[in-house]
Design an enzyme around this catalytic site. Structure first.
Site, PDB file in Angstrom:
ATOM      1  N   ASP A 124       3.950  52.297 -26.891  1.00 55.21           N
ATOM      2  CA  ASP A 124       4.906  53.278 -25.954  1.00 55.21           C
ATOM      3  C   ASP A 124       6.485  52.821 -25.879  1.00 55.21           C
ATOM      4  O   ASP A 124       6.731  51.938 -25.168  1.00 55.21           O
ATOM      5  CB  ASP A 124       4.227  53.184 -24.733  1.00 55.21           C
ATOM      6  N   GLU A 158      14.074  57.044 -20.851  1.00 53.59           N
ATOM      7  CA  GLU A 158      12.966  58.079 -20.580  1.00 53.59           C
ATOM      8  C   GLU A 158      12.162  57.178 -19.820  1.00 53.59           C
ATOM      9  O   GLU A 158      11.635  58.047 -18.720  1.00 53.59           O
ATOM     10  CB  GLU A 158      12.023  58.184 -21.921  1.00 53.59           C
ATOM     11  N   ASP A 187       5.464  60.829 -28.142  1.00 50.92           N
ATOM     12  CA  ASP A 187       5.529  59.516 -27.287  1.00 50.92           C
ATOM     13  C   ASP A 187       4.262  59.097 -27.279  1.00 50.92           C
ATOM     14  O   ASP A 187       3.428  59.547 -26.710  1.00 50.92           O
ATOM     15  CB  ASP A 187       5.828  60.206 -25.854  1.00 50.92           C
ATOM     16  N   HIS A 287       2.233  50.322 -20.372  1.00 52.17           N
ATOM     17  CA  HIS A 287       2.925  49.785 -19.630  1.00 52.17           C
ATOM     18  C   HIS A 287       2.925  48.217 -19.355  1.00 52.17           C
ATOM     19  O   HIS A 287       3.214  48.024 -18.169  1.00 52.17           O
ATOM     20  CB  HIS A 287       3.442  50.685 -18.144  1.00 52.17           C
TER      21      HIS A 287
END
Ligand SMILES: [Zn+2]
Length: 322
Positions: A124, A158, A187, A287
């Site tokens: 990501d 983003e 993405d 993340h």
């Protein structure tokens, strides 16, 4: 390397070129998914050299942008850096377009180039960035002149809420918006427990956000067909506004793209058709600091890259298709 005689016999030349060829092959630029993997290694190194991330406003983001821009410049793209404010200061979008093609009929491919601050952001969204970068370089390398102008966008910030793509769309005049006939977004295209999703342009799953702007359905079909060619049956994913297509569909630009999943959980049915682990996240490093080059499913990356390349070649010629 020894000197060669000025006048060589054919046999001597054959020997000489046999000796020379391996070195030439090794220095030739990589293409295809091998090159995509190489870009991911470079993005990983950039993060490691810059405090462990490539987040907007941080040095790792600017270094990522410089890396991508240098390759697009060398391949003959016309590049522009668009500056804007985000959390933590000034950051940038990078736009690169083909010199050829009809400026009144622009097909865009976009990916966010920034990571979160907790890690290198390789799935990501190093994957989407590297995949559209290489699809662009391979297209330029083919020597073809597109009928439509192709514009590749690498979005900043983003992860702070689609800041770069929103800024870009807001900065366009109505006439400039009208020139963009389609926007394709990538993405996360190498999730380690991969799903195979395409944005639900036709609302065929009948729930959630509804269909995309007219024309979105045909993007979904092209990507579904391209993935079917590598043996994958896709599922729709809603235009829920979680990535950079959001500002484009808001102004009525047809959109589409592929996605291999984030923190959502793979169902037993999906594990059966796609492989991988049911009951686990598509990307358990989403993340997190473990989103490194080891967090990429190479087969998912390859399949998505092939689909992206197909879309680039197809829409260079015509959108919508006949
Ligand atoms: Zn992302």
């Amino acid at each position: 390397m020894p000197k060669r005689p000025l006048l060589a016999t054919a046999a001597a030349l054959a020997v000489a070129s046999a000796l020379v060829l391996p070195a030439t092959a090794a220095s030739a630029p990589l293409t295809g998914v091998t090159a995509v993997q190489d870009h991911l290694q470079e993005l990983q190194k950039i993060a490691e050299a810059n405090g462990g991330n490539r987040a907007a406003g941080q040095p790792g983001y600017k270094a990522s942008l410089d890396y991508v821009k240098a390759q697009l410049d060398a391949a003959g793209f016309a590049t522009t850096i668009q500056e804007f404010d985000a959390i933590g200061g000034t950051t940038y979008n990078l736009l690169a377009e083909t010199p050829g093609g009809d400026a009144n009929s622009v097909v865009m491919f976009g990916a966010h180039l920034d990571s979160v601050s907790r890690g290198a952001g390789i799935n990501d969204n190093g994957t989407g960035s590297a995949a559209i970068l290489q699809a662009a370089l391979d297209y330029a390398g083919s020597g073809a002149t597109p009928k439509n102008k192709l514009r590749f966008a690498f979005w900043g910030a983003e992860e702070q809420g689609l800041v770069g793509s929103s800024h870009y769309v807001q900065s366009l005049s109505d006439a400039e918006r009208g020139q963009i006939v389609a926007y394709l977004n990538f993405d996360m295209v190498g999730s380690p427990n991969a799903g195979y999703f395409t944005y639900d342009g036709d609302d065929s799953d009948g729930e959630g956000a509804g269909p995309g702007p007219e024309g979105s359905a045909q993007i979904e079909k092209l990507l579904n067909d391209a993935l079917a060619a590598s043996g994958v049956q896709t599922e729709g994913t809603d235009f829920d506004g979680r990535s950079d297509y959001g500002p484009f569909i808001e102004v009525g630009i047809p959109a589409g793209g592929t996605f291999t999943g984030a923190e959502g959980t793979k169902t037993p049915e999906q594990a059966q058709k796609w492989g991988g682990q049911a009951g686990e996240a598509y990307d358990s490093c989403y993340h997190q600091s473990c989103d490194t080059v080891d967090n990429v499913d190479q087969q998912a990356l390859d399949r998505n890259f092939q689909a992206i390349s197909t879309a680039v070649k197809t829409y260079a010629e015509q959108f919508p298709q006949p």
